[in-house]
Each structure stands twice: as C-alpha cells, then as structure tokens.
Design a protein around this motif. Sequence first.
Motif, PDB file in Angstrom:
ATOM      1  N   PRO A  90       0.820  -1.207   0.000  1.00 46.58           N
ATOM      2  CA  PRO A  90       0.000   0.000   0.000  1.00 46.58           C
ATOM      3  C   PRO A  90       0.863   1.270   0.000  1.00 46.58           C
ATOM      4  CG  PRO A  90      -0.784  -1.555   1.662  1.00 46.58           C
ATOM      5  CD  PRO A  90       0.499  -2.107   1.128  1.00 46.58           C
ATOM      6  N   GLY A  91       0.458   2.233  -0.835  1.00 46.33           N
ATOM      7  CA  GLY A  91       1.177   3.506  -0.894  1.00 46.33           C
ATOM      8  C   GLY A  91       2.588   3.366  -1.445  1.00 46.33           C
ATOM      9  N   PHE A  92       2.783   2.390  -2.343  1.00 49.64           N
ATOM     10  CA  PHE A  92       4.110   2.078  -2.909  1.00 49.64           C
ATOM     11  C   PHE A  92       4.850   3.350  -3.368  1.00 49.64           C
ATOM     12  CE2 PHE A  92       6.595  -0.010  -6.484  1.00 49.64           C
ATOM     13  CZ  PHE A  92       7.390  -0.789  -5.667  1.00 49.64           C
ATOM     14  N   PHE A  93       5.945   3.650  -2.705  1.00 48.95           N
ATOM     15  CA  PHE A  93       6.811   4.799  -3.003  1.00 48.95           C
ATOM     16  C   PHE A  93       6.163   6.162  -2.759  1.00 48.95           C
ATOM     17  CE2 PHE A  93       9.645   1.772  -5.296  1.00 48.95           C
ATOM     18  CZ  PHE A  93      10.765   2.039  -4.521  1.00 48.95           C
ATOM     19  N   ILE A 109      12.052   3.903 -10.758  1.00 52.49           N
ATOM     20  CA  ILE A 109      11.090   4.649  -9.921  1.00 52.49           C
ATOM     21  C   ILE A 109      10.248   5.576 -10.814  1.00 52.49           C
ATOM     22  CG2 ILE A 109      10.803   6.195  -7.909  1.00 52.49           C
ATOM     23  CD1 ILE A 109      13.385   4.961  -6.773  1.00 52.49           C
ATOM     24  N   LYS A 110      10.855   6.020 -11.918  1.00 51.46           N
ATOM     25  CA  LYS A 110      10.130   6.848 -12.879  1.00 51.46           C
ATOM     26  C   LYS A 110       8.917   6.112 -13.461  1.00 51.46           C
ATOM     27  CE  LYS A 110      11.559  10.311 -16.161  1.00 51.46           C
ATOM     28  NZ  LYS A 110      12.634  10.876 -16.932  1.00 51.46           N
ATOM     29  N   THR A 111       8.986   4.781 -13.510  1.00 55.10           N
ATOM     30  CA  THR A 111       7.881   4.007 -14.094  1.00 55.10           C
ATOM     31  C   THR A 111       6.797   3.667 -13.060  1.00 55.10           C
ATOM     32  OG1 THR A 111       8.815   1.816 -13.579  1.00 55.10           O
ATOM     33  CG2 THR A 111       9.502   2.821 -15.673  1.00 55.10           C
ATOM     34  N   VAL A 112       7.056   3.956 -11.768  1.00 55.13           N
ATOM     35  CA  VAL A 112       6.088   3.618 -10.713  1.00 55.13           C
ATOM     36  C   VAL A 112       4.929   4.619 -10.771  1.00 55.13           C
ATOM     37  CG1 VAL A 112       5.802   3.624  -8.178  1.00 55.13           C
ATOM     38  CG2 VAL A 112       7.830   2.579  -9.211  1.00 55.13           C
ATOM     39  N   PRO A 113       3.654   4.147 -10.640  1.00 48.58           N
ATOM     40  CA  PRO A 113       2.528   5.088 -10.670  1.00 48.58           C
ATOM     41  C   PRO A 113       2.736   6.227  -9.656  1.00 48.58           C
ATOM     42  CG  PRO A 113       1.730   2.825 -10.610  1.00 48.58           C
ATOM     43  CD  PRO A 113       3.217   2.759 -10.456  1.00 48.58           C
ATOM     44  N   THR A 114       2.439   7.468 -10.078  1.00 44.83           N
ATOM     45  CA  THR A 114       2.705   8.606  -9.201  1.00 44.83           C
ATOM     46  C   THR A 114       1.680   8.659  -8.080  1.00 44.83           C
ATOM     47  OG1 THR A 114       1.395  10.030 -10.588  1.00 44.83           O
ATOM     48  CG2 THR A 114       3.767  10.016 -10.994  1.00 44.83           C
TER      49      THR A 114
END
Length: 409
Positions: free
Chosen positions: A230-233, A305-310
């Motif tokens: 949950p709340g990844f990054f 990290i750029k590819t992780v949903p914002t």
Amino acid sequence: MKRVLKWLGIAVLAIVLLIGGFALYVQFRSLPTYDVAVPSVTIERTPERIARGRHLAMSLCAECHRHPTTRTLSGTQMLDLPEQFGIAYSKNITNHPTKGIGAWKDGELLWLLRTGIHPKTGQYVPPWMPKFIHMSDEDLQSIVAWLRSDDGMVSSTDQDNIESSPSWFAKFLVTIAFKPFDYPASPIPQPDTTNLVTYGKYLATGVYDCYACHSADIASMNQLEPEKTPGFFGGGTQMLDVNRNPMYASNITFDKTHGIGTWTEQQFITALRDGFRPNGTPIKYPMPRGVHMSDLELRAMYAYIKTVPTSTNVVPASHVYTPAAGATVGEKAYLSYGCVNCHGSKGIGYGDLRLADKKYPDDSTLISVIRNIRSFYPESTMPIWEGRIKEDEYASLAAHVRKLGRATQ
Ligand code: HEC
Ligand code: HEC
Ligand code: HEC
C-alpha cells in the motif's frame, strides 16, 4: 428482548475473554519457532565475489550492524526503530568465533538471510532484520563470501550481543502477520543489468529495499510482491532519528508537486550519493547514504522509480530542531544541517564524537575533518560539507563538537 440482551452480553464477554486470553498468550510466548533445514553449500570465496559482496554489504548491512565506536559490524542499537516495536539491537556479525558469526556455516547464513529463521534456535528473527527473498543467488553468496573475508569491517570484534526486547505489538505482528519465508526451491538468477528498468526494480525492491521505508507503513509492506505494498513509493512511513524524534520517509514517486517528478537523473544521483536535494537542503538520517552505490545502480533505480505510478500523498513534516535561546552559531548549525540526526543531541548516535576532541587537538584539523571527512575516512557515510556549510559557521561548529565530546566522555 431481555433474553436476547443477556445472550448478547454473554457473547460479548466471551469475545472479550478470548481477546484478553490471546493478548496474554502473545505477551508471554517468546517469538515463534520453526523447523530449520540448512542447505549444505560451501561458497567459493573468489576475489570477484568478495568485492561484489563488500560493495553490497557496505550499503546494506553496515547501515544497521556497524557500531559507532568499534567501527566494525559488531552490532548496535536500532535507534530509528519506532517505539511501538520495542527495543532492538543488531548482532555481532564479525568473524569472532563465539560472539560473532565466525563459527557459522555458509549455509546457515544463507538460510537466515533468505527465510528469517535463526539457524541455531529456529526462532523467527523479527521484522527489523530484513529478509532478502528477491536477491539473486550470486549477490547473496557474494555477501556471505565477504562476511567470511579478512576485511577490517568484519574482523573479529570482542563485543557481546544484547538481546532485543520486542514489544507486545511486535510479537503480535510476528504471531499473525509476519511469517518466515520458504527457502527458494529453484535458483534466483542475476537480473538483466543492461535493461535499466529491470535492474532498477531489482535494486529498489530486492536489494536496497527503498520501498520498505518509502511506502505507507512498514507494518503493511508486501515482501513477497513489493509492488503491491500500500502507498508504494508514496512515502509517509514514520521512523525515528537517533534522538527518537519522528522522521517521515518522502514521497519519491515522480509526481511533480508531491514527489521528485522534477528531478533530473544527475540530481537523483547527487541526492543519494552526496545527501543533498536539488535545493541544497540535506536529506537527513535515517535515509541511508548511497556512498557505496555505483552510477549504474543509481541510474537504474532512477529509471525504475520513474515508471512507478505517481502518488499525490502529502507526507507529514519531519521533526524540526529549534535551538535554545542564546544558542551559538555552531549549536544552531549542528541542528539545521542535521548533524544532530546522526550524532545525536549528546554527540553519540550513528556516529560517535567522543574522541574527536582528543584526536584533532588543533581547530584547523577538526575543521578539515568536518569539511571533508573522506580525506580522513575514505568510506565514511558522513556527507562532505565543503561548499555546503557557510565559512563563518565552521569555527563555532567545531567548538560545539568539542563541547559535546567532552560532556559525554
Ligand atoms: C534494518 C536493519 C538491519 C539490516 C539492514 C541488516 N540487519 Fe542483520 N540484524 C538486524 C537486527 C536488529 C538483528 C537482531 C534481530 C533480533 O532482534 O534477534 C539482526 C540479526 C542478524 C543476524 C543474526 C546474528 C546472530 O548472532 O543471531 C545476522 C547473521 C545478520 N543480521 C546479518 C545481516 C546481513 C549479512 C545483512 C546485510 C545483507 C544485515 N544483517 C542487514 C538488523 C539489520
Ligand atoms: C531506512 C528507511 C529508508 C530507506 C531504506 C530509504 N529511504 Fe529514502 N528517505 C528516508 C527518509 C526518512 C527520508 C526523509 C529525510 C528527510 O526528511 O530529510 C528519505 C528521503 C529520500 C529522498 C529525498 C526526497 C525528498 O525530497 O525529500 C530520496 C530521493 C530518497 N529518500 C530515495 C531513496 C532511495 C532511492 C532508496 C533506496 C536506495 C531509499 N530512499 C531508501 C528513509 C529511507
Ligand atoms: C549521515 C550521518 C552523518 C551526518 C549528517 C553527520 N555525520 Fe559526522 N560522522 C558520521 C559518521 C558515521 C562518522 C564516523 C566516521 C566514519 O567512520 O565514517 C562521523 C564522524 C564525524 C567526526 C569525526 C569523528 C572522529 O572520531 O574522527 C566529526 C568531527 C563529525 N562527524 C562532525 C559532524 C558535523 C559537525 C556534522 C554536521 C555538520 C556531521 N558530522 C554530520 C555521520 C554523520
């Protein structure tokens, strides 16, 4: 109606007693134990493995196992552990034959690092010691090869272990939520290091575990499938600095307002390696320092990290130290630059200032140490302050370092 109420009352009482009984059970049982099936492996200690292992362990294991005074991996208190988990001490993992891991078999180390089950006692090692379930066999074996090497960082150190005392909440979590992992049934190959995103994912979720701190809550991290945490990054996990004041891990998704969406690759590298944001402010402890990470590793994590949903999560403000009335320039600088986050209000924490006064009797040397610690300790994780601290602050800062060192002799 009355009857219904009576039965309801009895039912509620039964539930309360059950919960109470379970609470007492959790309180008085020790940590759960499991079967141990140590693999019989002997890891060949090639120079390549020892070098790779050192590279990884200096970021990964030193952060928690290095003692501020012995400066080896002889174990220390986990000062950043939130109080609700209790008090924890990392262990002596130097090559001392009885106090360290000098007499452990290679397979025992692999078993503990993969499953989280202590090979000697069968006890589950609490969540504050990470489990490396996604790390490749080669990387994990390299770490073990290095632990057995003659490197100064793991040289036999005669320091006793201190037992951790997990809180009720921590025991509750390891009774119901955190379980050991199975020893991998098949080999875990090395990731493709030529694909930056693939390699970055491996590093950020399987090696350096950035997501463990940078998601919503350590208690809800999904170790098997990190990306489902949950709340990844999106940040927000509360942790403590060495004075046990609250710090919150930042939102490091690429949201332009709430995250690091405007940072360039170079700014990200500087942040991780040097410890400063693009606006020049220091990134404070307990954010680990990436001084031992390679350019390739940092570029890969940036790409992933750029590819992780914002996320638009707004992280609470970390503790701000307010200087006492009449504080000197040095005392103020000690707080504002975050020396206090690593060295503590009293001069001992993650780094120990007690000897500095005697070691560097003249001010010009002490100031050079503060300016650029790496010309004294080439591998130090203390930031290089040269060019970051105002020139007229150094002398007063040095005086404050001496004062702290003398007060805690
Ligand atoms: C986040 C902090 C943290 C990190 C990172 C960490 N450890 Fe630990 N480690 C601990 C703590 C705390 C314990 C003690 C657990 C307990 O309370 O029993 C521990 C225990 C151990 C033990 C058991 C030793 C014994 O005598 O029982 C070994 C071995 C170990 N760690 C190796 C490693 C290695 C190798 C690495 C790096 C790959 C590493 N640890 C990274 C915190 C950490
Ligand atoms: C032990 C927990 C922990 C781990 C592991 C961790 N961080 Fe952090 N990180 C923090 C904390 C706490 C902060 C906030 C520090 C502050 O307030 O100055 C932070 C801040 C940052 C920042 C600064 C963002 C900003 O503007 O505030 C970046 C970038 C960052 N971390 C990236 C990473 C990366 C990449 C990794 C993995 C290599 C990582 N972190 C691993 C705790 C952690
Ligand atoms: C990220 C954590 C961190 C921060 C922030 C930090 N230090 Fe350090 N410092 C260390 C560590 C760790 C050492 C021990 C050297 C080593 O072994 O790497 C150290 C060593 C020192 C020493 C030398 C001690 C000796 O015995 O040789 C001085 C002096 C010092 N720090 C002063 C400061 C001052 C002043 C600040 C703020 C401007 C500061 N430090 C900020 C981690 C930090």
